[in-house]
Write an enzyme that holds these catalytic residues in place. Structure first.
Site, mmCIF file in Angstrom:
data_model
loop_
_atom_site.group_PDB
_atom_site.id
_atom_site.type_symbol
_atom_site.label_atom_id
_atom_site.label_comp_id
_atom_site.label_asym_id
_atom_site.label_seq_id
_atom_site.Cartn_x
_atom_site.Cartn_y
_atom_site.Cartn_z
ATOM 1 N N THR A 181 28.896 -13.325 -8.108
ATOM 2 C CA THR A 181 28.147 -12.134 -7.716
ATOM 3 C C THR A 181 27.357 -11.606 -8.902
ATOM 4 O OG1 THR A 181 29.914 -10.641 -8.291
ATOM 5 C CG2 THR A 181 29.817 -11.359 -6.007
ATOM 6 N N GLU A 327 30.108 -11.590 -1.060
ATOM 7 C CA GLU A 327 31.493 -11.703 -0.607
ATOM 8 C C GLU A 327 31.602 -11.895 0.903
ATOM 9 O OE1 GLU A 327 30.268 -9.540 -2.699
ATOM 10 O OE2 GLU A 327 31.663 -8.983 -4.297
ATOM 11 N N LYS A 436 25.877 13.693 -7.055
ATOM 12 C CA LYS A 436 26.674 14.800 -6.552
ATOM 13 C C LYS A 436 26.136 16.110 -7.096
ATOM 14 C CE LYS A 436 31.298 15.457 -4.960
ATOM 15 N NZ LYS A 436 32.690 15.070 -5.032
HETATM 16 P P1 AMP Z 1 24.759 -9.238 -3.233
HETATM 17 O O1 AMP Z 1 26.169 -9.629 -3.244
HETATM 18 O O2 AMP Z 1 24.050 -9.529 -4.511
HETATM 19 O O3 AMP Z 1 24.059 -9.792 -2.054
HETATM 20 O O4 AMP Z 1 24.711 -7.642 -3.127
HETATM 21 C C1 AMP Z 1 25.317 -6.963 -2.076
HETATM 22 C C2 AMP Z 1 24.923 -5.508 -2.106
HETATM 23 O O5 AMP Z 1 23.526 -5.379 -1.870
HETATM 24 C C3 AMP Z 1 25.555 -4.683 -1.025
HETATM 25 O O6 AMP Z 1 26.865 -4.292 -1.361
HETATM 26 C C4 AMP Z 1 24.589 -3.509 -0.926
HETATM 27 O O7 AMP Z 1 24.836 -2.545 -1.937
HETATM 28 C C5 AMP Z 1 23.259 -4.160 -1.207
HETATM 29 N N1 AMP Z 1 22.573 -4.441 0.061
HETATM 30 C C6 AMP Z 1 22.554 -5.586 0.757
HETATM 31 N N2 AMP Z 1 21.810 -5.460 1.881
HETATM 32 C C7 AMP Z 1 21.340 -4.199 1.887
HETATM 33 C C8 AMP Z 1 20.509 -3.430 2.773
HETATM 34 N N3 AMP Z 1 19.986 -3.952 3.876
HETATM 35 N N4 AMP Z 1 20.280 -2.139 2.455
HETATM 36 C C9 AMP Z 1 20.778 -1.595 1.338
HETATM 37 N N5 AMP Z 1 21.553 -2.253 0.461
HETATM 38 C C10 AMP Z 1 21.833 -3.541 0.731
#
Ligand code: AMP
Length: 538
Positions: A181, A327, A436
């Site tokens: 990740t 994940e 916040k």
């Molecule tokens: P990754 O593992 O690099 O794909 O990152 C996952 C994270 O990307 C998620 O936990 C979200 O915080 C963010 N994310 C993925 N899809 C979206 C979406 N459509 N809108 C906002 N955040 C997203």
């Protein structure tokens, strides 16, 4: 006991057999580094994937051995997606935007034995190679000419394998691949995907109310194959017999639009930044590009602003907003429009499409606050927790990650969300990005999306800065479009009808670009660092 069905493992191998038999003439088109196009069929792809599988086993790859890839999106990378796992190996996609130190850590941590590298990425790999224990380096030669010493050419390696050699029978729970990740804090963490997870995930991708991927589609992943397996699209495309168009290293708007038009792409996928650039190009060149009628643009990785969804509708292309994580293999939710939402009118439809969407079958979700699970009322916020057959149960080789999994078996996403009565998920923030103010939460994501709706704004990120009374207040970091201006007062006037009064940013900073992570997300930690001494006295 009643006897029921056959035990038939859910692995990639039957998908490879099927695409070869049923869709042998469907094409796979790749943009080479020199921008010319390479074409092959699924018959070629299947034969070459089998050769790769055989060559790897002949070279001593054992079940469970990790084979790393450092490649752009192209046909050889998709061959690795099947050749490695169908031989019992584990496909480990490396993020080519990482620093050599991070790659060294990841390759060492994953104990990769082999690597397949694009020659055009050799300058990067060269900095990693002396520091890791790779036994065999295979190079895909695009440029021609002599290869570095001690490596083997990909085509020569394939030739050492035999496509007619039977593939091993695999357990559906055997590891298929792994991906680290791109967290913005701490060491990268490895997620290991099983065959079963990827097969089930591919079904979800092909569902009509999923991404609706079918044999009639032409799929182009702008999202890199190292980012959560290009969101599983190459696997699902082989399942569905979908034509694949792979953009190689050329991810700029002009090259992508050229492929969309030339190959009549119907489903393309990428992070919002990519689509912002494409939208600006379309807006600036009316009539120049004719997109395929009904084209879908899958957006994930970061939130898709409503203004972008409306913007593409003007060009006859539909943004399909989805949420996922490395994940989760990675698909969790898709913002398809449920029957009945249309009754609320156009604005209600756009509101639904701007949310992160409805969970896929088998993805269970709940939002949990300090006081327990929050109601699905579209207002109460909590941290999103998920579980399902394609959700990781742990990180690879990492001691204590109990903070990410609850005792009752849910994965804590770190995303703050609301869920409405129609079951639409809406992401308001990452837990660590929330602002916040006076004890109340302000959603930085929502504020950013509103600011990005202003015609003078190219992109915007909102972070917290300190305030003597309210503790935290929002700071808007804004990138203006070339030649445009927007004063702080004009920005506040624009936002007033759109957000609560106390959400209005206290300050604005105009920046050249929003810093990004290696997968294109806003790197807010860098902005927080840059503006850490800023205090609001408003
Ligand atoms: P990754 O593992 O690099 O794909 O990152 C996952 C994270 O990307 C998620 O936990 C979200 O915080 C963010 N994310 C993925 N899809 C979206 C979406 N459509 N809108 C906002 N955040 C997203």
């Amino acid at each position: 006991m009643l006897s029921t069905m056959m035990q038939f493992p859910l692995t990639l191998t039957p998908l490879l057999d099927r695409v070869e038999r049923i869709f042998p003439h469907v094409e796979m088109v790749s943009r080479r580094p020199d921008t010319s196009l390479h074409r092959q069929t699924y018959a070629d792809f299947a034969r070459r994937s089998r050769q790769l599988a055989s060559a790897l086993r002949r070279a001593g790859m054992q079940p469970g051995d990790r084979v790393a890839t450092l490649m752009w999106n192209h046909h050889a990378h998709v061959e690795a997606y099947f050749g490695i796992p169908c031989a019992g190996g584990v496909l480990h996609t490396l993020n080519l935007r990482l620093h050599p130190d991070d790659l060294t850590y990841i390759v060492t941590h994953a104990e990769d034995r082999f690597v397949i590298v694009d020659d055009v990425l050799w300058p990067l790999w060269e900095k990693v190679a002396p520091r890791v224990a790779i036994e065999k380096t295979i190079v895909v030669s695009w440029k021609g000419g002599p290869l570095p010493e001690g490596v083997i050419d990909y085509e020569a390696f394939l030739a050492s394998g035999d496509a007619s050699e039977p593939l091993p029978t695999l357990d559906e729970n055997a590891p298929l691949g792994m991906c680290y990740t791109s967290g913005t804090t701490g060491k990268p963490k490895g997620v290991v995907y099983s065959h079963r997870a990827i097969v089930l995930h591919s079904f979800a991708v092909c569902l009509t109310d999923g991404l609706g991927l079918s044999n009639r589609d032409v799929m182009l992943p702008v999202v890199p194959q190292f980012h959560a397996n290009a969101w599983g699209l190459p696997f699902a495309s082989v399942m569905a017999g979908t034509k694949q168009v792979l953009p190689g290293p050329h991810l700029d708007a002009a090259n992508l639009l050229d492929l969309f038009v030339r190959e009549q792409v119907t489903l393309a996928a990428g992070v919002p930044t990519v689509w912002m650039a494409i939208l600006q190009t379309l807006d600036a060149n009316p009539g120049k590009y004719t997109l395929t009628k009904g084209m879908r643009m899958l957006v994930g990785g970061s939130a898709a602003p409503e203004s972008m969804i409306r913007g593409f509708d003007r060009h006859g292309a539909a943004i399909l907003h989805a949420w996922g994580m490395t994940e989760l293999s990675p698909l969790g939710t898709v913002a398809t429009v449920k029957k009945g939402i249309e009754d609320g009118g156009e604005d209600a439809v756009y509101a639904a499409r701007s949310k992160q969407g409805l969970p896929s079958p088998f993805v269970e979700m709940r939002a949990v606050s300090d006081t327990g699970e929050v109601p699905w009322d579209g207002a109460a916020q909590g941290e999103l927790q998920v579980r399902g057959p394609w959700v990781a149960a742990s990180y690879y080789g990492t001691e204590d990650t109990s903070d990410r999994w609850t005792e009752d078996g849910w994965f804590r996403t770190g995303d703050v969300v609301t869920i409405d009565k129609d079951a639409y998920l809406k992401l308001t923030d990452r837990t660590k990005d929330l602002i916040k103010s006076g004890g109340e939460w302000i959603s930085s994501v929502e504020l950013e999306n509103e600011i990005m709706g202003h015609p003078a704004v190219a992109e915007a990120a909102v972070i917290a800065i300190s305030h003597p009374k309210w503790v935290e207040r929002p700071l808007a970091c804004v990138v203006l479009k070339p030649g445009q201006s927007l004063s702080f007062e004009e920005l506040r006037e624009f936002l007033k009808p759109r957000v609560a009064a106390w959400w209005l940013p206290d300050l604005v900073e105009y920046v050249d670009a929003i810093p990004r992570t290696s997968t294109g997300k806003f790197l807010k930690s860098a902005l927080r660092e840059r503006f850490k001494d800023l205090v609001s006295n408003a």
